[in-house]
Enzyme design. Structure first.
Site, PDB file in Angstrom:
ATOM      1  N   GLU A  98      25.418  16.949   0.330  1.00 36.52           N
ATOM      2  CA  GLU A  98      25.564  17.534  -1.004  1.00 36.52           C
ATOM      3  C   GLU A  98      24.482  17.054  -1.969  1.00 36.52           C
ATOM      4  OE1 GLU A  98      28.441  15.218  -3.884  1.00 36.52           O
ATOM      5  OE2 GLU A  98      29.530  15.849  -2.088  1.00 36.52           O
ATOM      6  N   GLU A 122      38.735  35.317   4.644  1.00 37.47           N
ATOM      7  CA  GLU A 122      39.939  36.130   4.547  1.00 37.47           C
ATOM      8  C   GLU A 122      39.650  37.585   4.188  1.00 37.47           C
ATOM      9  OE1 GLU A 122      42.879  35.386   5.349  1.00 37.47           O
ATOM     10  OE2 GLU A 122      42.870  33.202   5.510  1.00 37.47           O
TER      11      GLU A 122
END
Length: 624
Positions: free
Chosen positions: A460, A429
């Site tokens: 992960e 953004e």
């Protein structure tokens, strides 16, 4: 299947498995290296197998009696610790309780070379050994006597595989159509390829190549070698280039391990090098020319025997003491990452609110939708107060980010699952909102691009992958690295934070486990750990933890951009008006800041190439 001998019921048995682009081979061997059973099946590249298919493949190779003492599995495509963990999990389903060494087909081949009966001078065996592998694919993998490793190649047939059967076959196809275009004559090599493929004319190659598999293209290499033997100029040129590509990669691999004046053993392996002696001699000659103290030998025994040796070493039954990595991590020693970060204690995970049950939602499955909405919103009301407790730490982090931006540094978010996706969201953004370059704020998610829309198994759990991503983004003293992990224990995040700290970057951990116990030597510069309480849905950290993460990241970038002068009043004066909605917003911003009407604001923006700050400056200057 070949049965060679019948061992006693209590004799140890070792299962070695190697899977590559062409086939998978399993050997069951006793302690005296007598072959009990041999099984062959189809190709096994880990990258192309789902977990269920991997289990099925292993089950077809060795799940039947007699019982196995230990197993080693080396598969093409196994590059990371997460990959090796996938293999170990699958092996655990097939052989419960049996020790398993998981690795790649490069280590098994190199181990087979190290345990070969071929004589190698002591001066060579005490420095480095480089495996030069050319089969369907290609790769060079080396190891020093004290265990340092390096790899060159192995990028797959799209990005690499220099000197492989695939590259030779593909180059042959490209060459014959190139010369056909230039000369209007279909070459003898082209004739061989059409005959091999049972195609009638060159145009038929278009449809064939669109559907052909890697192994089908690699099979054409045999025709190229045949044409070379007949003096075909095109084939000779193709194989000359392939030999130079392999030799150069092998020497590059050796240079990563030892100095050029030291002796190195180059071991030739793979179907292309072992079945084409003329080509192997060419590669060997180039290696001796490029590395004067090279000792070049072919692999003396089938590389799956290296997997057998690894299985034996796993239980300490091997009488040979050979240096190898138990995790077979392939690294470049010039930028080596070999530190396993010390993770926070498991006890702190048990105490984490993210793992406990919420007493207010015990009857969630029986609530009406209306009551469940009230419950969810009631839980979310607790989030701002919890974050407010950490405001001094958030302020400190924002100051670090501003300082990084002012001195040419960057902000990195690192996370897995929801945490990683929220970091990518916030980073993405910034360019449209504040007209920042895409590299100023970067989001990193364990598992990479695919993990943005689906779970990537085991991603992960690999701390070394987290460390490597920081290495390859070249984070350093000017940068800030923010690790995001709801429970505070994600290995990928800790690997990234550890490498970032080692490189001098400012490190911040955002988590929601106030009970986290962090070893002093691994503690980040700042830990922000709001206590947002237990999740409405036990363990679902996309809920309150996710909402809190979004709020904190919003503060990091928004307040940092305000300090950087990208906001006037409460207006985005560096917005990038890339669509109709944003252009209308830009017009309103210019109008509000300069007092002109909409038409003048729009004209000013067009004159300033829709850069809001420039348009405001020009209009204000004109009004003076």
């Amino acid at each position: 299947m070949n049965r060679k001998s019948a061992p006693s019921a209590r004799a140890p048995l070792f299962l070695g498995i190697e899977g590559g682009g062409t086939r998978t081979v399993a050997l069951l061997v006793d302690a005296q290296e007598r072959l009990v059973r041999r099984i062959e099946t189809g190709p096994a590249n880990l990258r192309l197998l789902t977990d269920d298919k991997l289990v099925s493949q292993l089950r077809s190779l060795g799940s039947r009696p007699p019982e196995i003492t230990s197993v080693a599995v080396g598969l093409a495509g196994a590059r990371t610790e997460a990959d090796r963990e996938r293999i170990r999990r699958a092996a655990g389903r097939v052989w419960p309780g049996i020790p398993c060494h998981a690795t790649n087909d490069l280590e098994t081949a190199l181990m087979a070379a190290e345990n070969s009966a071929f004589y190698v001078p002591r001066s060579v065996s005490n420095t480095a050994r480089v495996l030069v592998l050319s089969g369907t694919g290609s790769c060079c993998f080396g190891r020093t006597w004290n265990g340092r490793t390096a790899k060159v190649g192995g990028w797959g047939h799209v990005l690499g595989d220099k000197g492989s059967g695939f590259e030779i076959g593909l180059r042959a196809l490209k060459a014959v159509v190139y010369y056909y275009d230039c000369d209007g004559v279909w070459s003898k090599l082209g004739q061989r390829l059409l005959r091999k493929l049972q195609l009638n004319e060159p145009d038929d190659l278009i449809g064939w190549i669109q559907k052909a598999g890697k192994d089908e293209v690699a099979a054409l290499a045999v025709e190229v070698f045949g044409a070379q033997a007949g003096g075909d100029r095109i084939a000779i040129d193709i194989l000359e280039g392939a030999a130079h590509g392999l030799a150069n990669d092998a020497v590059a691999c050796a240079r990563r391990l030892v100095k050029s004046e030291e002796p190195v053993q180059f071991v030739l392996a793979g179907g292309v090098l072992l079945r084409q002696p003329r080509f192997a001699r060419k590669v060997a000659g180039l290696l001796r020319k490029l590395w004067p103290k090279a000792v070049v030998t072919p692999l003396q025994r089938e590389s799956v025997w290296g997997a057998v040796e690894l299985a034996k070493q796993l239980v300490g039954s091997s009488r040979r003491k050979k240096a190898h990595f138990s995790k077979s991590e392939i690294r470049n020693p010039k930028s080596e990452i070999n530190h396993e970060p010390q993770l926070p204690s498991l006890e702190s995970l048990k105490l984490s609110p993210t793992e406990r049950r919420n007493p207010r939602s015990m009857n969630l499955d029986k609530l009406s939708i209306a009551d469940a909405i009230l419950l969810m919103l009631g839980e979310d009301k607790k989030i701002p107060a919890a974050i407010l407790v950490e405001r001094k730490k958030i302020e400190r982090a924002v100051n670090w980010i501003v300082r990084a931006f002012r001195h040419g540094g960057r902000l990195f978010y690192v996370g897995a699952g929801t945490s990683g996706r929220l970091g990518v969201l916030d980073a993405s953004e910034c360019p449209p909102t504040f007209r920042t370059p895409p590299d100023l704020v970067q989001g990193i998610v364990a598992g990479g691009r695919r993990a943005l829309w689906e779970a990537v198994e085991g991603a992960e759990d690999d701390p070394l992958a987290g460390a490597r991503v920081i290495q390859f983004r070249d984070a350093g003293r000017k940068d800030v690295v923010v690790g995001i992990a709801a429970s505070g224990r994600t290995p990928f995040v800790w690997g990234a934070l550890g490498e970032a700290r080692k490189r001098g970057a400012k490190t911040v951990l955002v988590c929601f486990n106030p009970n986290l116990e962090i070893p002093r030597r691994n503690r980040p510069d700042l830990v922000i750990a709001p206590n947002v309480g237990t999740e409405l849905l036990t363990g679902s950290t996309r809920l309150k933890s996710g909402t809190a993460t979004k709020l904190i990241l919003n503060m990091f970038t928004t307040l940092a951009m305000v300090q950087m002068g990208k906001v006037v009043s409460n207006l985005m004066v560096d917005v990038n008006p890339s669509n109709v909605k944003l252009r209308d917003r830009a017009v309103r911003i210019v109008r509000d800041l300069t007092g002109v009407d909409d038409a003048t604001a729009r004209q000013g923006l067009e004159n300033a190439r829709w850069i809001v700050k420039d348009a405001c400056w020009r209009l204000q200057r004109r009004r003076r």
